[in-house]
Design a protein around this motif. Structure first.
Motif, PDB file in Angstrom:
ATOM      1  N   THR A 106      14.141  92.740  19.120  1.00 44.95           N
ATOM      2  CA  THR A 106      14.331  93.010  17.689  1.00 44.95           C
ATOM      3  C   THR A 106      13.089  92.700  16.846  1.00 44.95           C
ATOM      4  OG1 THR A 106      16.696  92.549  17.855  1.00 44.95           O
ATOM      5  CG2 THR A 106      15.707  92.458  15.660  1.00 44.95           C
ATOM      6  N   THR A 107      12.545  91.497  16.979  1.00 43.44           N
ATOM      7  CA  THR A 107      11.446  91.059  16.114  1.00 43.44           C
ATOM      8  C   THR A 107      10.150  91.776  16.468  1.00 43.44           C
ATOM      9  OG1 THR A 107      12.481  88.870  16.027  1.00 43.44           O
ATOM     10  CG2 THR A 107      10.215  89.076  15.190  1.00 43.44           C
ATOM     11  N   VAL A 108       9.584  92.474  15.493  1.00 43.41           N
ATOM     12  CA  VAL A 108       8.325  93.194  15.708  1.00 43.41           C
ATOM     13  C   VAL A 108       7.157  92.243  15.424  1.00 43.41           C
ATOM     14  CG1 VAL A 108       6.859  95.101  14.927  1.00 43.41           C
ATOM     15  CG2 VAL A 108       9.342  95.425  15.167  1.00 43.41           C
ATOM     16  N   THR A 109       6.216  92.186  16.349  1.00 47.78           N
ATOM     17  CA  THR A 109       5.048  91.314  16.240  1.00 47.78           C
ATOM     18  C   THR A 109       3.788  92.131  16.468  1.00 47.78           C
ATOM     19  OG1 THR A 109       6.350  89.463  17.092  1.00 47.78           O
ATOM     20  CG2 THR A 109       3.954  89.211  17.149  1.00 47.78           C
ATOM     21  N   ASP A 110       2.715  91.771  15.782  1.00 48.30           N
ATOM     22  CA  ASP A 110       1.434  92.463  15.939  1.00 48.30           C
ATOM     23  C   ASP A 110       0.667  91.820  17.094  1.00 48.30           C
ATOM     24  OD1 ASP A 110      -0.984  93.739  15.763  1.00 48.30           O
ATOM     25  OD2 ASP A 110      -1.265  93.404  13.621  1.00 48.30           O
ATOM     26  N   TYR A 111       0.416  92.600  18.151  1.00 48.00           N
ATOM     27  CA  TYR A 111      -0.292  92.104  19.329  1.00 48.00           C
ATOM     28  C   TYR A 111      -1.721  92.644  19.409  1.00 48.00           C
ATOM     29  CZ  TYR A 111       4.311  90.530  20.842  1.00 48.00           C
ATOM     30  OH  TYR A 111       5.527  89.890  20.910  1.00 48.00           O
ATOM     31  N   SER A 112      -2.320  92.974  18.258  1.00 46.26           N
ATOM     32  CA  SER A 112      -3.703  93.447  18.257  1.00 46.26           C
ATOM     33  C   SER A 112      -4.651  92.386  18.805  1.00 46.26           C
ATOM     34  CB  SER A 112      -4.130  93.835  16.835  1.00 46.26           C
ATOM     35  OG  SER A 112      -3.331  94.888  16.340  1.00 46.26           O
ATOM     36  N   LEU A 113      -4.317  91.139  18.574  1.00 39.70           N
ATOM     37  CA  LEU A 113      -5.033  90.005  19.148  1.00 39.70           C
ATOM     38  C   LEU A 113      -4.043  89.174  19.958  1.00 39.70           C
ATOM     39  CD1 LEU A 113      -7.169  88.908  16.061  1.00 39.70           C
ATOM     40  CD2 LEU A 113      -7.968  90.164  18.069  1.00 39.70           C
ATOM     41  N   PRO A 114      -4.505  88.328  20.864  1.00 41.11           N
ATOM     42  CA  PRO A 114      -3.579  87.487  21.621  1.00 41.11           C
ATOM     43  C   PRO A 114      -2.683  86.659  20.702  1.00 41.11           C
ATOM     44  CG  PRO A 114      -5.763  87.390  22.586  1.00 41.11           C
ATOM     45  CD  PRO A 114      -5.902  88.156  21.302  1.00 41.11           C
ATOM     46  N   VAL A 115      -1.440  86.504  21.094  1.00 41.30           N
ATOM     47  CA  VAL A 115      -0.429  85.788  20.321  1.00 41.30           C
ATOM     48  C   VAL A 115       0.059  84.602  21.155  1.00 41.30           C
ATOM     49  CG1 VAL A 115       1.950  85.961  19.492  1.00 41.30           C
ATOM     50  CG2 VAL A 115       0.316  87.772  18.973  1.00 41.30           C
ATOM     51  N   THR A 116       0.372  83.491  20.489  1.00 41.59           N
ATOM     52  CA  THR A 116       0.920  82.328  21.188  1.00 41.59           C
ATOM     53  C   THR A 116       2.427  82.247  20.982  1.00 41.59           C
ATOM     54  OG1 THR A 116      -1.134  81.079  20.962  1.00 41.59           O
ATOM     55  CG2 THR A 116       0.862  79.818  21.400  1.00 41.59           C
ATOM     56  N   TYR A 117       3.164  82.286  22.070  1.00 40.89           N
ATOM     57  CA  TYR A 117       4.600  82.040  22.037  1.00 40.89           C
ATOM     58  C   TYR A 117       4.820  80.537  22.179  1.00 40.89           C
ATOM     59  CZ  TYR A 117       6.174  86.922  22.788  1.00 40.89           C
ATOM     60  OH  TYR A 117       6.448  88.257  22.662  1.00 40.89           O
ATOM     61  N   LYS A 118       5.533  79.956  21.208  1.00 41.52           N
ATOM     62  CA  LYS A 118       5.902  78.550  21.293  1.00 41.52           C
ATOM     63  C   LYS A 118       7.369  78.479  21.718  1.00 41.52           C
ATOM     64  CE  LYS A 118       2.484  76.641  18.152  1.00 41.52           C
ATOM     65  NZ  LYS A 118       1.869  75.851  19.255  1.00 41.52           N
ATOM     66  N   VAL A 119       7.581  77.998  22.951  1.00 40.12           N
ATOM     67  CA  VAL A 119       8.912  77.993  23.556  1.00 40.12           C
ATOM     68  C   VAL A 119       9.490  76.575  23.484  1.00 40.12           C
ATOM     69  CG1 VAL A 119      10.224  78.512  25.644  1.00 40.12           C
ATOM     70  CG2 VAL A 119       8.127  79.809  25.118  1.00 40.12           C
ATOM     71  N   GLN A 120      10.779  76.476  23.101  1.00 38.85           N
ATOM     72  CA  GLN A 120      11.423  75.161  23.057  1.00 38.85           C
ATOM     73  C   GLN A 120      12.875  75.283  23.512  1.00 38.85           C
ATOM     74  OE1 GLN A 120      10.944  72.962  19.436  1.00 38.85           O
ATOM     75  NE2 GLN A 120      12.466  71.412  19.966  1.00 38.85           N
ATOM     76  N   THR A 121      13.259  74.424  24.480  1.00 41.35           N
ATOM     77  CA  THR A 121      14.639  74.413  24.973  1.00 41.35           C
ATOM     78  C   THR A 121      15.512  73.568  24.051  1.00 41.35           C
ATOM     79  OG1 THR A 121      14.400  72.422  26.319  1.00 41.35           O
ATOM     80  CG2 THR A 121      13.709  74.500  27.321  1.00 41.35           C
ATOM     81  N   PRO A 122      16.835  73.688  24.159  1.00 41.91           N
ATOM     82  CA  PRO A 122      17.730  72.835  23.343  1.00 41.91           C
ATOM     83  C   PRO A 122      17.525  71.350  23.608  1.00 41.91           C
ATOM     84  CG  PRO A 122      18.947  74.674  24.275  1.00 41.91           C
ATOM     85  CD  PRO A 122      17.600  74.684  24.917  1.00 41.91           C
ATOM     86  N   GLN A 123      16.977  71.016  24.803  1.00 40.62           N
ATOM     87  CA  GLN A 123      16.742  69.613  25.142  1.00 40.62           C
ATOM     88  C   GLN A 123      15.385  69.115  24.626  1.00 40.62           C
ATOM     89  OE1 GLN A 123      17.660  71.977  27.513  1.00 40.62           O
ATOM     90  NE2 GLN A 123      19.834  71.421  27.239  1.00 40.62           N
ATOM     91  N   GLY A 124      14.619  70.001  23.963  1.00 40.32           N
ATOM     92  CA  GLY A 124      13.342  69.580  23.385  1.00 40.32           C
ATOM     93  C   GLY A 124      12.130  69.794  24.267  1.00 40.32           C
ATOM     94  N   VAL A 125      12.294  70.428  25.441  1.00 42.34           N
ATOM     95  CA  VAL A 125      11.136  70.732  26.298  1.00 42.34           C
ATOM     96  C   VAL A 125      10.363  71.889  25.671  1.00 42.34           C
ATOM     97  CG1 VAL A 125      10.370  71.424  28.593  1.00 42.34           C
ATOM     98  CG2 VAL A 125      12.403  69.985  28.340  1.00 42.34           C
ATOM     99  N   THR A 126       9.041  71.734  25.567  1.00 42.48           N
ATOM    100  CA  THR A 126       8.221  72.756  24.916  1.00 42.48           C
ATOM    101  C   THR A 126       7.169  73.313  25.874  1.00 42.48           C
ATOM    102  OG1 THR A 126       6.648  71.118  24.095  1.00 42.48           O
ATOM    103  CG2 THR A 126       8.494  71.680  22.660  1.00 42.48           C
ATOM    104  N   ARG A 127       6.758  74.524  25.561  1.00 39.72           N
ATOM    105  CA  ARG A 127       5.730  75.186  26.373  1.00 39.72           C
ATOM    106  C   ARG A 127       5.120  76.307  25.553  1.00 39.72           C
ATOM    107  NH1 ARG A 127       6.912  77.247  32.551  1.00 39.72           N
ATOM    108  NH2 ARG A 127       4.758  77.733  33.153  1.00 39.72           N
ATOM    109  N   ASP A 128       3.794  76.489  25.675  1.00 39.73           N
ATOM    110  CA  ASP A 128       3.095  77.578  24.985  1.00 39.73           C
ATOM    111  C   ASP A 128       2.644  78.634  25.986  1.00 39.73           C
ATOM    112  OD1 ASP A 128       3.428  76.189  22.667  1.00 39.73           O
ATOM    113  OD2 ASP A 128       1.311  75.683  22.388  1.00 39.73           O
ATOM    114  N   TYR A 129       2.835  79.890  25.616  1.00 39.53           N
ATOM    115  CA  TYR A 129       2.335  81.007  26.413  1.00 39.53           C
ATOM    116  C   TYR A 129       1.344  81.825  25.578  1.00 39.53           C
ATOM    117  CZ  TYR A 129       5.958  80.661  30.082  1.00 39.53           C
ATOM    118  OH  TYR A 129       6.765  80.263  31.119  1.00 39.53           O
ATOM    119  N   LYS A 130       0.241  82.226  26.195  1.00 42.64           N
ATOM    120  CA  LYS A 130      -0.666  83.177  25.574  1.00 42.64           C
ATOM    121  C   LYS A 130      -0.195  84.573  25.960  1.00 42.64           C
ATOM    122  CE  LYS A 130      -5.566  84.544  25.402  1.00 42.64           C
ATOM    123  NZ  LYS A 130      -6.936  84.275  25.957  1.00 42.64           N
ATOM    124  N   VAL A 131       0.087  85.402  24.952  1.00 44.93           N
ATOM    125  CA  VAL A 131       0.663  86.727  25.195  1.00 44.93           C
ATOM    126  C   VAL A 131      -0.325  87.802  24.752  1.00 44.93           C
ATOM    127  CG1 VAL A 131       2.642  88.230  24.775  1.00 44.93           C
ATOM    128  CG2 VAL A 131       2.949  85.743  24.794  1.00 44.93           C
TER     129      VAL A 131
END
Length: 518
Positions: A106-131
């Motif tokens: 659903t969410t449209v994002t501009d990927y003209s440059l690399p984008v960072t996904y900030k991922v977080q679980t309900p338990q608070g575990v976090t992780r960043d992905y370069k997309v």
């Protein structure tokens, strides 16, 4: 006895407790849980959520080790404002880009440059992905528009050039420039043409230092497409003077795809290239700087032959050089040769060391000898430089399409035996103990780093060019054809790369075994 049994029992309990404690140490990622809980397990660009933007569904490649996602859209002009469909390992996991919550599909994002996904679980575990979302083959794209056909190595044609960094480097809007052909056999023999670009204004290209003059190497007869790139990177790691940077690119000329090229620097005196004093007709100190090329083609306006019959072209200063400048550099070069072949040639004060920077010669030699470059033994593209008040050095390295076994009719096709060492000057220098020790020590110092990196470079480039080589050989279907000077015809890209890799492994192993007898 009871006391001993009790001690043993306590020891077992203690060890078991330590093991239990060690086994539950969490992986990094925040929230006290394993980072794998915050993994993205799939990502896709689907036509149904990106109507009119893509023609077919495209899967992302997920690199877990480096926390990266990559999608490559086949359309070179594809729009990069897109909605990604994704799944995560842990239910209820949230993904944000900056402060925007992403809704799958659903969410449209501009990927003209690399984008960072900030991922977080309900338990608070976090992780960043370069997309990253790239187009065509995933490597940078050079678009050239010319005002007419490019038919000459001498005559420039006006035009513009733009750069699509493809998410890897900065993109550039169209800039005015002139373009002409370049090269010798590569220009005259092959249908895929190399080019020289001269920008109207200096500009950085794909992260390389700013300049006006740029080269596009076609690598037509090198079916790996990477011999120049691998050798240039080896030279840079060895510290060879002024070794150029380079970038793989796709080239489009007047809207038509031309293939995979290597963009690199023109060999010239320039603060970003051969960084020595630039001589003019009004220069009063005639001791430098000079750029020379040993070249049997003798296509420079000023050149001379040494008493050992080496043909030397004066590249800079060019036709504007004064008689005094020409006389000085000709005499310096000849004096150097005379010193190398004199009776006291090994004298550290009055022998050849008076005229040359031995370290510069050693780094150049080891680059060329490692890849066994056909043209580097007294033929062409053998560059020397002399700066003001300084000794003469060698560089930049250049022209590796006939290296690493890509030669069918000379001893350079054999991965064993010395080759460049047996050139006119080097054969004599190799007999000097001090020069010999420098070569041995430099090889030993760089063997596990700069030299070994060759094979990681080959592996990386093979993957990096996976889509590009396919497009290139669709345009130029030559994998099953003999092209001038090819040692083998394998019929497949991976086999061409394997041949190069095997040649260099054999070559390096032979040098390892024989370096002490250099």
């Amino acid at each position: 006895m009871k006391k001993n049994c009790l001690l043993v029992l306590l020891l077992v309990i203690t060890v078991w407790g330590c093991k239990k404690s060690t086994s539950i140490v969490p992986e990094p990622g925040g929230g006290g849980g394993s980072i794998s809980a915050a993994a993205i397990t799939s990502a896709k660009l689907e036509v149904k959520y990106n109507a009119g933007k893509i023609a077919t569904d495209v899967l992302f490649t997920i690199d877990e080790a480096n926390n990266q996602l990559l999608a490559v859209l086949p359309d070179v002009n594809a729009v990069k404002k897109l909605a990604v469909t994704f799944t995560t390992r842990t239910p209820g996991t949230l993904i944000k880009v900056v402060d925007t919550l992403l809704i799958s599909g659903t969410t449209v994002t501009d990927y003209s440059l690399p984008v960072t996904y900030k991922v977080q679980t309900p338990q608070g575990v976090t992780r960043d992905y370069k997309v990253m979302v790239k187009v065509f083959t995933g490597i940078p794209i050079i678009n050239i528009t010319s005002s007419g056909a490019i038919t000459s190595k001498e005559t420039y044609v006006n035009g513009t050039v733009s750069v699509n960094g493809n998410g890897e480097f900065e993109s550039k809007s169209p800039a005015t420039m002139r373009i002409r052909g370049r090269g010798n056999s590569s220009w005259s023999l092959f249908p895929k043409k190399p080019y020289r670009i001269k920008l109207d204004n200096k500009s950085s290209m794909l992260g390389m230092p700013s300049a006006k003059d740029w080269v596009l190497l076609a690598n037509y007869n090198d079916k790996t497409l990477m011999r120049n790139r691998v050798a240039l990177e080896l030279a840079r790691r060895l510290g060879s003077d002024f070794a150029p940077e380079s970038r793989f690119v796709e080239v489009f000329l007047n809207g038509q795809y031309q293939g995979n090229y290597l963009m690199t620097a023109q060999v010239e005196v320039n603060t970003a290239r051969v960084n020595i004093t630039e001589m003019t007709a009004s220069s009063t100190d005639i001791t430098g700087g000079y750029l020379l090329e040993l070249d049997y083609r003798l296509d420079a306006p000023n050149w001379f032959r040494t008493t050992k019959d080496l043909p030397v072209a004066i590249k800079s200063p060019d036709e504007k050089a004064t008689p005094a400048q020409l006389a000085y550099i000709k005499k310096y070069f000849q004096d150097t040769e005379d010193a190398i072949f004199s009776s006291n040639w090994g004298d550290p004060v009055n022998g050849y060391a008076k005229f040359i920077n031995s370290d510069s010669f050693v780094n150049w030699l080891l680059t060329m000898e490692t890849v066994k470059n056909q043209d580097a033994r007294d033929f062409s593209s053998v560059f020397f430089f002399k700066d003001k008040g300084a000794k003469m050095g060698m560089g930049p390295v250049w022209d590796f399409d006939l290296s690493s076994g890509n030669i069918d009719s000379t001893i350079a096709k054999n991965p064993e035996n010395w080759y460049v060492r047996d050139g006119t000057w080097f054969l004599r220098l190799a007999q000097d103990y001090n020069f010999n020790i420098k070569v041995r020590n430099r090889w030993t110092a760089m063997r596990a780093t700069a030299v070994e990196q060759i094979f990681r470079d080959i592996d990386y480039n093979e993957k990096y060019l996976a889509l590009s080589q396919k497009k290139n050989f669709e345009k130029w279907p030559i994998l099953d054809k003999y092209i001038w000077r090819n040692a083998v015809v394998t019929g497949a890209y991976d086999k061409e790369v394997d041949y190069m890799r095997t040649f260099l492994k054999t070559r390096v192993a032979w040098i390892d075994k024989n370096i002490m007898q250099f």
